[in-house]
Design a protein around this motif. Sequence first.
Motif, PDB file in Angstrom:
ATOM      1  N   UNK A 262       0.864  -1.180   0.000  1.00  0.00           N
ATOM      2  CA  UNK A 262       0.000   0.000   0.000  1.00  0.00           C
ATOM      3  C   UNK A 262       0.901   1.231   0.000  1.00  0.00           C
ATOM      4  N   UNK A 263       0.592   2.200  -0.858  1.00  0.00           N
ATOM      5  CA  UNK A 263       1.315   3.465  -0.853  1.00  0.00           C
ATOM      6  C   UNK A 263       0.505   4.465  -0.037  1.00  0.00           C
ATOM      7  N   UNK A 264       1.121   4.992   1.005  1.00  0.00           N
ATOM      8  CA  UNK A 264       0.466   5.943   1.908  1.00  0.00           C
ATOM      9  C   UNK A 264       1.030   7.332   1.660  1.00  0.00           C
ATOM     10  N   UNK A 265       0.146   8.312   1.517  1.00  0.00           N
ATOM     11  CA  UNK A 265       0.589   9.672   1.221  1.00  0.00           C
ATOM     12  C   UNK A 265       0.147  10.621   2.335  1.00  0.00           C
ATOM     13  N   UNK A 266       0.993  11.612   2.662  1.00  0.00           N
ATOM     14  CA  UNK A 266       0.595  12.616   3.656  1.00  0.00           C
ATOM     15  C   UNK A 266      -0.684  13.324   3.216  1.00  0.00           C
ATOM     16  N   UNK A 267      -1.594  13.510   4.153  1.00  0.00           N
ATOM     17  CA  UNK A 267      -2.821  14.242   3.862  1.00  0.00           C
ATOM     18  C   UNK A 267      -4.003  13.384   3.487  1.00  0.00           C
ATOM     19  N   UNK A 268      -3.777  12.131   3.111  1.00  0.00           N
ATOM     20  CA  UNK A 268      -4.904  11.313   2.651  1.00  0.00           C
ATOM     21  C   UNK A 268      -4.816   9.867   3.091  1.00  0.00           C
ATOM     22  N   UNK A 269      -3.614   9.348   3.347  1.00  0.00           N
ATOM     23  CA  UNK A 269      -3.474   7.939   3.704  1.00  0.00           C
ATOM     24  C   UNK A 269      -3.253   7.093   2.471  1.00  0.00           C
ATOM     25  N   UNK A 270      -3.907   5.934   2.399  1.00  0.00           N
ATOM     26  CA  UNK A 270      -3.680   5.020   1.272  1.00  0.00           C
ATOM     27  C   UNK A 270      -4.135   5.645  -0.042  1.00  0.00           C
ATOM     28  N   UNK A 271      -3.251   5.636  -1.026  1.00  0.00           N
ATOM     29  CA  UNK A 271      -3.593   6.163  -2.341  1.00  0.00           C
ATOM     30  C   UNK A 271      -3.440   5.106  -3.421  1.00  0.00           C
ATOM     31  N   UNK A 272      -2.590   4.091  -3.166  1.00  0.00           N
ATOM     32  CA  UNK A 272      -2.387   2.974  -4.101  1.00  0.00           C
ATOM     33  C   UNK A 272      -2.361   1.684  -3.309  1.00  0.00           C
ATOM     34  N   UNK A 273      -3.007   0.663  -3.847  1.00  0.00           N
ATOM     35  CA  UNK A 273      -2.932  -0.681  -3.271  1.00  0.00           C
ATOM     36  C   UNK A 273      -2.573  -1.664  -4.364  1.00  0.00           C
ATOM     37  N   UNK A 274      -1.656  -2.580  -4.071  1.00  0.00           N
ATOM     38  CA  UNK A 274      -1.251  -3.530  -5.103  1.00  0.00           C
ATOM     39  C   UNK A 274      -0.591  -4.752  -4.509  1.00  0.00           C
ATOM     40  N   UNK A 275      -0.098  -5.618  -5.386  1.00  0.00           N
ATOM     41  CA  UNK A 275       0.562  -6.828  -4.917  1.00  0.00           C
ATOM     42  C   UNK A 275       1.241  -7.547  -6.073  1.00  0.00           C
ATOM     43  N   UNK A 276       2.124  -8.470  -5.696  1.00  0.00           N
ATOM     44  CA  UNK A 276       2.525  -9.494  -6.640  1.00  0.00           C
ATOM     45  C   UNK A 276       1.430 -10.543  -6.606  1.00  0.00           C
ATOM     46  N   UNK A 277       1.061 -11.078  -7.769  1.00  0.00           N
ATOM     47  CA  UNK A 277      -0.043 -12.025  -7.836  1.00  0.00           C
ATOM     48  C   UNK A 277       0.481 -13.454  -7.626  1.00  0.00           C
ATOM     49  N   UNK A 278      -0.419 -14.296  -7.150  1.00  0.00           N
ATOM     50  CA  UNK A 278      -0.043 -15.702  -6.931  1.00  0.00           C
ATOM     51  C   UNK A 278      -0.038 -16.430  -8.279  1.00  0.00           C
ATOM     52  N   UNK A 279       1.156 -16.796  -8.751  1.00  0.00           N
ATOM     53  CA  UNK A 279       1.262 -17.448 -10.057  1.00  0.00           C
ATOM     54  C   UNK A 279       1.318 -18.968  -9.968  1.00  0.00           C
ATOM     55  N   UNK A 280       1.407 -19.519  -8.737  1.00  0.00           N
ATOM     56  CA  UNK A 280       1.496 -20.971  -8.562  1.00  0.00           C
ATOM     57  C   UNK A 280       0.096 -21.560  -8.443  1.00  0.00           C
ATOM     58  N   UNK A 281      -0.256 -22.466  -9.358  1.00  0.00           N
ATOM     59  CA  UNK A 281      -1.602 -23.005  -9.432  1.00  0.00           C
ATOM     60  C   UNK A 281      -2.038 -23.661  -8.134  1.00  0.00           C
ATOM     61  N   UNK A 282      -1.199 -24.527  -7.570  1.00  0.00           N
ATOM     62  CA  UNK A 282      -1.608 -25.255  -6.371  1.00  0.00           C
ATOM     63  C   UNK A 282      -1.816 -24.318  -5.190  1.00  0.00           C
ATOM     64  N   UNK A 283      -0.971 -23.306  -5.069  1.00  0.00           N
ATOM     65  CA  UNK A 283      -1.099 -22.358  -3.957  1.00  0.00           C
ATOM     66  C   UNK A 283      -2.346 -21.493  -4.151  1.00  0.00           C
ATOM     67  N   UNK A 284      -2.599 -21.078  -5.374  1.00  0.00           N
ATOM     68  CA  UNK A 284      -3.776 -20.257  -5.652  1.00  0.00           C
ATOM     69  C   UNK A 284      -5.063 -21.029  -5.352  1.00  0.00           C
TER      70      UNK A 284
END
Length: 463
Positions: A378-400
Amino acid sequence: MEFRRVADILKNGQPQESVIIKGWVRTKRELKGFAFAEVNDGSSLAGLQIVLDSSLEQYESTLKKINTGSSIEVAGQLVASQGKGQKIELQVSKVTVYGEANPETYPLQKKRHSFEFLREINHLRAKTNTIGAVFRVRNACAKAIHEFFQNKGFLWIHSPIITTSDCEGAGEMFTVTNFDLDKLPKNEEGKVDYSQDFFGKPAFLTVSGQLQAEVMAMAFQNVYTFGPTFRAENSNTSRHLSEFWMIEPEMAFCDLEGDQNLAEEFLKYIFQYVLDHCPEDLEFFNKWIDKTILGNIDNIINHEFERVTYTKAIALLEKASKKFDFPVEWGIDLQSEHERYLAEELFQKPVIVTNYPKDIKAFYMRLDEGEKTVSAMDVLAPGIGEIIGGSQREERLDVLERRMQETNVETDNLWWYLDLRRYGTVPHAGFGLGFERLVQFITGMKNIRDVIPFPRTPDNAEF
């Protein structure tokens, strides 16, 4: 005689040039033998002052029609202004009045109006200084977003607005149906028989284009979506909309670090672009809306973002001398007060928090080693808090598949999403940025309803 926009004239206009302008009257002032009026065409915060001399044909009758809100076309010659506040003005030779505005009923007279009142006359509010400046900044943000991704070779894709999958898993989705709601067909179990509906199954307005972006990233590597998304969340607050726009890039052969790098570069580019292209509007916001605007923009552009893990962030919050309304412990979802403390008080610059507990994040986020956290950010910015949310995606079939079972996400409707892991899977990552939240942050506007042309919220779908 050349038609020109007001912004161009104010920037480049020279005395003796003959021009035509078209716009709306903001103010009028009558003196003996002549009159001044300010005409604005939406291209800039400032309007152009026009001077009407009593020698003008039909001067008196024309002057009666030129009131605040009237639409006019003016032809004349530019001259150096003798007054303060403007370098140039237009000496009028001809006026055409397209539409009059009755000064006794026109609601936007020359005075300050509350934003609450302006929302009630949403069809007129774009004519005001503040809302006009908001939408010029919004336009600049949109142009910067496309420019940033296009310059990097990203493919702009159009993800569907109607979908049968719930990306977020929260269930707060608007149903799309062609049924007569007074005559719903039922199956043998007494439930609604969606096989008879338009799409043959339950369908909804999308909450995110991410899953479809992942499909396209598996063929084009780097893609982005930029379009409307919807939440049927009954939150009637200054931070929530039922319809809003999202920017969601997705990158194949990318990990969490690459995701963070792109997010930081992306925000810096947008803020620099708006600073370069809307300086007058930003000065206005800094003076009248929030005196920290220009400082916040400088903070974004000229500082490297701090990067901390969720675990470290929790430890820092636990050590804080500040008392929070929401208690801090490992495993909680960070609240706005926690996010703003980290960005505004502790680090005093943007912060990227990574590797959140798996139990508070979505099924598609890549499980970290040890399986307690996921590769989220999560990218947090002064004055507003969270502005971006993201992730690396789960690419392993069994884990997903295991994560979907753990989080009670049905696999039947997402068979195609699992197929991406069966055929040529790769590490990939992406993030989402709420467009209105971005515009709100740049302008300092306190209510998100004032940064979108036609806000949609609970009990409100006017205009």
